[in-house]
Design a protein around this motif. Structure first.
Motif, PDB file in Angstrom:
ATOM      1  N   PHE A  67       0.879  -1.218  -0.134  1.00  0.00           N
ATOM      2  CA  PHE A  67      -0.074   0.139  -0.088  1.00  0.00           C
ATOM      3  C   PHE A  67       0.820   1.309   0.234  1.00  0.00           C
ATOM      4  O   PHE A  67       0.564   2.129  -0.650  1.00  0.00           O
ATOM      5  CB  PHE A  67      -0.944  -0.056   1.094  1.00  0.00           C
ATOM      6  CG  PHE A  67      -1.655   1.330   1.439  1.00  0.00           C
ATOM      7  CD1 PHE A  67      -2.840   1.593   0.515  1.00  0.00           C
ATOM      8  CD2 PHE A  67      -1.376   2.291   2.116  1.00  0.00           C
ATOM      9  CE1 PHE A  67      -3.431   2.712   0.743  1.00  0.00           C
ATOM     10  CE2 PHE A  67      -1.913   3.330   2.368  1.00  0.00           C
ATOM     11  CZ  PHE A  67      -3.127   3.581   1.583  1.00  0.00           C
ATOM     12  N   TYR A  68       1.906   1.403   0.905  1.00  0.00           N
ATOM     13  CA  TYR A  68       2.744   2.475   0.941  1.00  0.00           C
ATOM     14  C   TYR A  68       3.382   2.669  -0.283  1.00  0.00           C
ATOM     15  O   TYR A  68       3.974   3.596  -0.852  1.00  0.00           O
ATOM     16  CB  TYR A  68       3.406   2.297   2.158  1.00  0.00           C
ATOM     17  CG  TYR A  68       2.886   2.843   3.434  1.00  0.00           C
ATOM     18  CD1 TYR A  68       2.304   4.148   3.563  1.00  0.00           C
ATOM     19  CD2 TYR A  68       2.233   1.919   4.519  1.00  0.00           C
ATOM     20  CE1 TYR A  68       1.561   4.468   4.892  1.00  0.00           C
ATOM     21  CE2 TYR A  68       1.403   2.212   5.442  1.00  0.00           C
ATOM     22  CZ  TYR A  68       1.122   3.513   5.635  1.00  0.00           C
ATOM     23  OH  TYR A  68       0.246   3.882   6.564  1.00  0.00           O
ATOM     24  N   LEU A  69       3.934   1.568  -0.849  1.00  0.00           N
ATOM     25  CA  LEU A  69       4.617   1.459  -2.159  1.00  0.00           C
ATOM     26  C   LEU A  69       3.847   2.118  -3.375  1.00  0.00           C
ATOM     27  O   LEU A  69       4.431   3.016  -3.949  1.00  0.00           O
ATOM     28  CB  LEU A  69       5.365   0.165  -2.430  1.00  0.00           C
ATOM     29  CG  LEU A  69       6.428  -0.214  -1.705  1.00  0.00           C
ATOM     30  CD1 LEU A  69       6.742  -1.753  -2.138  1.00  0.00           C
ATOM     31  CD2 LEU A  69       7.542   0.163  -1.866  1.00  0.00           C
ATOM     32  N   ALA A  70       2.670   1.788  -3.230  1.00  0.00           N
ATOM     33  CA  ALA A  70       1.685   2.314  -4.384  1.00  0.00           C
ATOM     34  C   ALA A  70       1.580   3.792  -4.175  1.00  0.00           C
ATOM     35  O   ALA A  70       1.374   4.561  -5.268  1.00  0.00           O
ATOM     36  CB  ALA A  70       0.408   1.579  -4.155  1.00  0.00           C
ATOM     37  N   ARG A  71       1.517   4.225  -2.851  1.00  0.00           N
ATOM     38  CA  ARG A  71       1.427   5.548  -2.692  1.00  0.00           C
ATOM     39  C   ARG A  71       2.452   6.526  -3.390  1.00  0.00           C
ATOM     40  O   ARG A  71       2.396   7.732  -3.626  1.00  0.00           O
ATOM     41  CB  ARG A  71       1.352   5.929  -1.354  1.00  0.00           C
ATOM     42  CG  ARG A  71      -0.034   5.360  -0.472  1.00  0.00           C
ATOM     43  CD  ARG A  71      -0.430   5.836   0.736  1.00  0.00           C
ATOM     44  NE  ARG A  71      -0.404   7.576   0.915  1.00  0.00           N
ATOM     45  CZ  ARG A  71      -0.834   8.009   1.996  1.00  0.00           C
ATOM     46  NH1 ARG A  71      -0.926   7.159   3.079  1.00  0.00           N
ATOM     47  NH2 ARG A  71      -1.069   9.117   1.984  1.00  0.00           N
ATOM     48  N   ILE A  72       3.662   5.936  -3.461  1.00  0.00           N
ATOM     49  CA  ILE A  72       5.025   6.738  -3.879  1.00  0.00           C
ATOM     50  C   ILE A  72       4.793   7.200  -5.213  1.00  0.00           C
ATOM     51  O   ILE A  72       5.043   8.279  -5.457  1.00  0.00           O
ATOM     52  CB  ILE A  72       6.035   5.787  -3.817  1.00  0.00           C
ATOM     53  CG1 ILE A  72       6.627   5.265  -2.385  1.00  0.00           C
ATOM     54  CG2 ILE A  72       7.352   6.569  -4.302  1.00  0.00           C
ATOM     55  CD1 ILE A  72       7.696   4.365  -2.026  1.00  0.00           C
TER      56      ILE A  72
END
Length: 325
Positions: A67-72
């Motif tokens: 999820f946090y990688l997708a936000r990057i």
């Protein structure tokens, strides 16, 4: 960037690149994470409980990190979605065995097949190598294509802070699948510790396996031209003739479409098992059956993409989805 555009790009990358050797695949990272958890938790006496703790922890951690990688960046999200698919890599591995067999090098074909399957390949004859290659394409079409695609589209219905959960759902599924492939064995070491991982994998593949089986039948009827009635009969009759509650669905569709019989005498880790048969032995296996499986694999992946896109666009249009802020 719209999710459907992102996923189309991810699918296109998979068809173009497959799994290049230079890429440190995210599944290898998940595998390292499993090894760390196993090393720490396997020492405890209650193997089932701590094996369950490991499975749940790895899946949740994979989802959260994704999820946090997708936000990057949308580009990073597209790239990671691409790594959850395996259409080209699975197809190329099958064709590689096909070409080696056609050249007459059985021992090399046995060795190449050993990278794809867990069964013993050293004593296989030509027919057994072909059978095992087609079987593994049929079975892995679910966990390598249909299932991660299904969970990506399902995750697109959920959104947190403007980011869909497509990548966490798809990568979470890959964690489920990797757990099963690493510890989901019924041997002395993992029968208790890996039980939860195996059960979760069965649960997560429940819907995708049945979708795959149903998609294969009309497509194979069109591509192979042997009619649709026989594959349907084989699918309904033999889809549960497998130790896995899910693998038999895609294998029954393949077997019925091509007119061959899967199962029978198979060796795993030095022990011979008599697997239940799937399909009717209308003909013996031949080289071109691998190419038929290869074509089915590619067309099925494309049809699945179209079907999922239509279904989930309709669901989103009906307002079915959840957003958290």
């Amino acid at each position: 960037m719209d999710f459907y555009m992102k996923y189309s790009l991810a699918y296109g990358l998979d068809l173009m690149l497959g799994d290049p050797h230079w890429l440190y695949h995210p599944v290898r990272v998940i595998g390292k994470l499993i090894e760390i958890f196993e090393k720490f938790l396997y020492r405890f006496k209650s193997k089932k409980f701590f094996g369950g703790i490991m499975a749940i922890s790895v899946i949740l951690l994979t989802g959260v990190i994704s999820f946090y990688l997708a936000r990057i960046s949308p580009i990073l999200e597209v790239f990671l979605l691409y790594t959850t698919l395996a259409t080209k890599s699975l197809g190329l591995e099958g064709i590689k065995v096909y070409k080696i067999l056609k050249s007459g090098d059985l021992s090399r074909a046995q060795k190449e097949l050993s990278y794809l399957v867990s069964r013993d390949t050293g004593e296989m004859d030509e027919i057994q190598v072909i059978r095992s290659t087609v079987e593994t394409i049929a079975e892995n079409s679910v966990d390598g294509i249909i299932a991660p695609m299904f969970y990506a589209f399902l995750g697109s219905c959920f959104m947190i802070d403007g980011i869909t959960l497509a990548l966490p759902f798809a990568m979470g599924y890959k964690a489920v699948n990797t757990l099963d492939s690493m510890v989901g064995y019924k041997n002395e070491k993992y029968i208790d510790f890996g039980m939860c991982s195996a059960k979760i994998d069965d649960l997560f593949n429940l819907i995708p396996a049945r979708i795959a089986g149903l998609i294969f039948i009309p497509i194979s009827s069109f591509l192979i031209g042997k009619g649709i009635i026989k594959p349907i009969k084989i699918f309904l009759r033999d889809r549960y003739n497998h130790s896995s509650p899910n693998s038999g669905h895609s294998e029954a569709s393949f077997a019925g479409s091509i007119g061959v019989q899967f199962g029978g005498r198979t060796s795993y880790f030095g022990k011979v098992y008599e697997k239940p048969t799937i399909g009717d032995k209308i003909k013996e296996f031949e080289f071109e059956d691998i190419r038929s499986a290869y074509r089915l694999l590619y067309v099925t992946s494309a049809i699945a993409l179209i079907i999922f896109t239509i279904i989930f666009i309709i669901l989103r249009g009906e307002g079915i989805g959840f957003t958290w802020r």
